[in-house]
Structures are given as structure tokens and as C-alpha cells.
Design a protein around this motif. Structure first.
Motif, PDB file in Angstrom:
ATOM      1  N   TRP A  31       7.991  17.009  31.034  1.00  0.00           N
ATOM      2  CA  TRP A  31       6.837  17.094  30.236  1.00  0.00           C
ATOM      3  C   TRP A  31       7.071  16.920  28.609  1.00  0.00           C
ATOM      4  N   TRP A  36       4.601  14.654  25.922  1.00  0.00           N
ATOM      5  CA  TRP A  36       3.920  15.032  25.143  1.00  0.00           C
ATOM      6  C   TRP A  36       4.452  14.228  23.830  1.00  0.00           C
ATOM      7  N   HIS A  78      -5.124  14.033  30.062  1.00  0.00           N
ATOM      8  CA  HIS A  78      -5.866  15.106  29.376  1.00  0.00           C
ATOM      9  C   HIS A  78      -7.182  14.214  29.318  1.00  0.00           C
ATOM     10  N   LEU A 129      -1.217  26.221  32.643  1.00  0.00           N
ATOM     11  CA  LEU A 129      -0.659  24.705  32.389  1.00  0.00           C
ATOM     12  C   LEU A 129      -1.767  23.896  32.031  1.00  0.00           C
ATOM     13  N   CYS A 130      -2.441  24.789  30.672  1.00  0.00           N
ATOM     14  CA  CYS A 130      -3.578  24.076  30.198  1.00  0.00           C
ATOM     15  C   CYS A 130      -3.396  22.782  29.106  1.00  0.00           C
ATOM     16  N   GLY A 131      -2.240  22.693  28.852  1.00  0.00           N
ATOM     17  CA  GLY A 131      -2.212  21.641  27.626  1.00  0.00           C
ATOM     18  C   GLY A 131      -2.940  21.828  26.246  1.00  0.00           C
ATOM     19  N   LYS A 132      -3.715  20.688  25.988  1.00  0.00           N
ATOM     20  CA  LYS A 132      -4.767  21.080  24.974  1.00  0.00           C
ATOM     21  C   LYS A 132      -5.962  20.735  25.392  1.00  0.00           C
ATOM     22  N   THR A 133      -6.478  21.008  26.786  1.00  0.00           N
ATOM     23  CA  THR A 133      -7.633  20.452  27.314  1.00  0.00           C
ATOM     24  C   THR A 133      -8.976  20.864  26.628  1.00  0.00           C
ATOM     25  N   GLU A 171       1.232  27.233  28.552  1.00  0.00           N
ATOM     26  CA  GLU A 171       1.346  25.815  28.620  1.00  0.00           C
ATOM     27  C   GLU A 171       2.958  25.894  28.185  1.00  0.00           C
ATOM     28  N   ALA A 186       1.799  20.579  22.516  1.00  0.00           N
ATOM     29  CA  ALA A 186       0.364  20.689  23.134  1.00  0.00           C
ATOM     30  C   ALA A 186      -0.347  21.689  22.602  1.00  0.00           C
ATOM     31  N   VAL A 187       0.219  22.979  22.339  1.00  0.00           N
ATOM     32  CA  VAL A 187      -0.832  24.079  21.954  1.00  0.00           C
ATOM     33  C   VAL A 187      -0.971  24.016  20.370  1.00  0.00           C
TER      34      VAL A 187
END
Length: 214
Positions: free
Chosen positions: A6, A10, A18, A45-49, A66, A71-72
């Protein structure tokens, strides 16, 4: 699919998972859950949704976790918010008004850290995990959720045509994972246009309502 997998995604911005706007099923079916005002919603596992910005604008509180810190960082940059960053034993907390995001391994998250939640919104967690890890994940979520319902979004397609992620998770697999902890109701399905456009695979995207079994 460990940290390096992962992290490479990124670092190379290979983040086709995304979505450019809030998820269709989130917008269409969140009301089905009759959540209280200012409900607290957990995104694993939110990513930057962009779902997070949509939820915040709708007046909800968001908590997520995450694995990849980049990503955060991008999430808060895109929100235009400067977070307070706190190091914990195995996690790092990014916090601002109505939002808390933890950086680290989901399996290091405990109910006492997460706190009470009103809904688990799983758009990209269960489908991101291979079968063995998926089983561990779906054993953990009821422990973390403490009875909160789930809005789960899955993909169904011929796994022989795409190895994943995203992995195919149909009704049978969702039942295998959650049959002892949740009742499962299909909310809606639609063709998975993203899979067709990016991966040249025909499939369906489906939203489910999961309600804890008493």
C-alpha cells in the motif's frame, strides 16, 4: 498485502480506488440507517476518501483509520484543515473539529481508543483484503463496533479475470464472514463502471445493510 504494497501505491499515486466524489451508495442510502444528529461514523482503511468531506458537510462526526500516513496528510490538506497530531503506542492520531483519523495497523485499534460509534461505513476495507486477512478483519469489526450497524459496499465479478484488490465479495462471502454477528440486507446494486473502465472487467457494485444480531 502488507505495508510495502500500500505504501508503494501511495508513493506512486496508483490510487484508482480513490473516487473523485462521494460514493453513490453513501449518498443514496445513508438515510436508511436513521442515524441520530451528529452521529459518529467509523471508516476503516479510509485513505483520503472524499466521503469524509461529504459526511462532515452533512453534520456527522468522522473517525477513521489508515495504514499510510501520506494518505492522511493529503486528506487534511484537501480538507483545508490543520490537525493536531498525537503519537500513541502503536498509532498516530490526527484530530480536528469533528474528525479523528488514526494512522497505523487496523489490528492495533482497540474499542477504548475508537470510542462509541453509530455506524461502520466500509466502502474500501473488506474488498481490499485477501481472504485470510478478510476473515481476521470481519472478526475484529464486531468487537470494535459494539453493536453499531454497517453500510458495506462490495464488488462482484469473475475473480479469474482480476486478482484484486479490489477483491470480489458476493453475498455468499459476506455471509461467510458475518453470519454469526450480523443480519445482512441488500440495499441496491449497479454496474461497476470503475472496474470496467480501469480494469476492463464487468461486475456489479452492491451496497449492504448489516445489523448486529442480538
Amino acid at each position: 498485502m502488507e505495508f510495502s504494497f500500500w505504501n508503494n501505491k501511495w508513493e506512486n499515486m496508483d490510487i484508482g480506488f480513490h473516487e473523485p466524489q462521494a460514493n453513490y451508495f453513501l449518498q443514496s442510502h445513508l438515510a436508511d440507517f436513521n442515524l441520530p444528529e451528529h452521529a459518529r461514523i467509523f471508516l476503516p482503511l479510509c485513505g483520503k476518501t472524499r466521503d469524509i468531506a461529504w459526511l462532515l458537510r452533512a453534520g456527522f462526526r468522522v473517525v477513521g483509520i489508515e495504514l499510510i500516513e501520506k494518505a492522511v496528510q493529503q486528506l487534511f490538506e484537501e480538507l483545508g484543515v490543520t490537525p493536531t497530531i498525537t503519537s500513541m503506542d502503536n498509532l498516530t492520531q490526527y484530530q480536528a473539529d469533528n474528525i479523528e483519523i488514526y494512522v497505523g495497523d487496523l489490528f492495533n485499534l482497540m474499542p477504548e481508543i475508537l470510542g462509541p460509534i453509530d455506524l461502520v461505513y466500509d466502502r474500501a476495507a473488506i474488498v481490499a483484503l485477501p481472504k485470510d486477512t478478510r476473515t481476521q478483519y470481519t472478526q475484529l469489526i464486531p468487537h470494535l463496533a459494539l453493536g453499531a450497524p454497517q453500510l458495506v459496499v462490495t464488488f462482484e465479478y469473475n475473480q479469474a479475470h482480476l486478482q484484486g484488490p479490489p477483491f470480489a465479495v458476493d453475498n455468499q462471502e459476506l455471509t461467510r464472514c458475518y453470519e454469526t454477528t450480523y443480519s445482512i440486507k441488500k440495499l441496491a446494486s449497479r454496474p461497476a463502471e470503475d472496474l470496467k473502465q480501469r480494469r476492463k472487467v464487468d461486475g456489479m457494485e452492491t451496497a449492504w445493510m448489516l445489523t448486529a444480531i442480538s
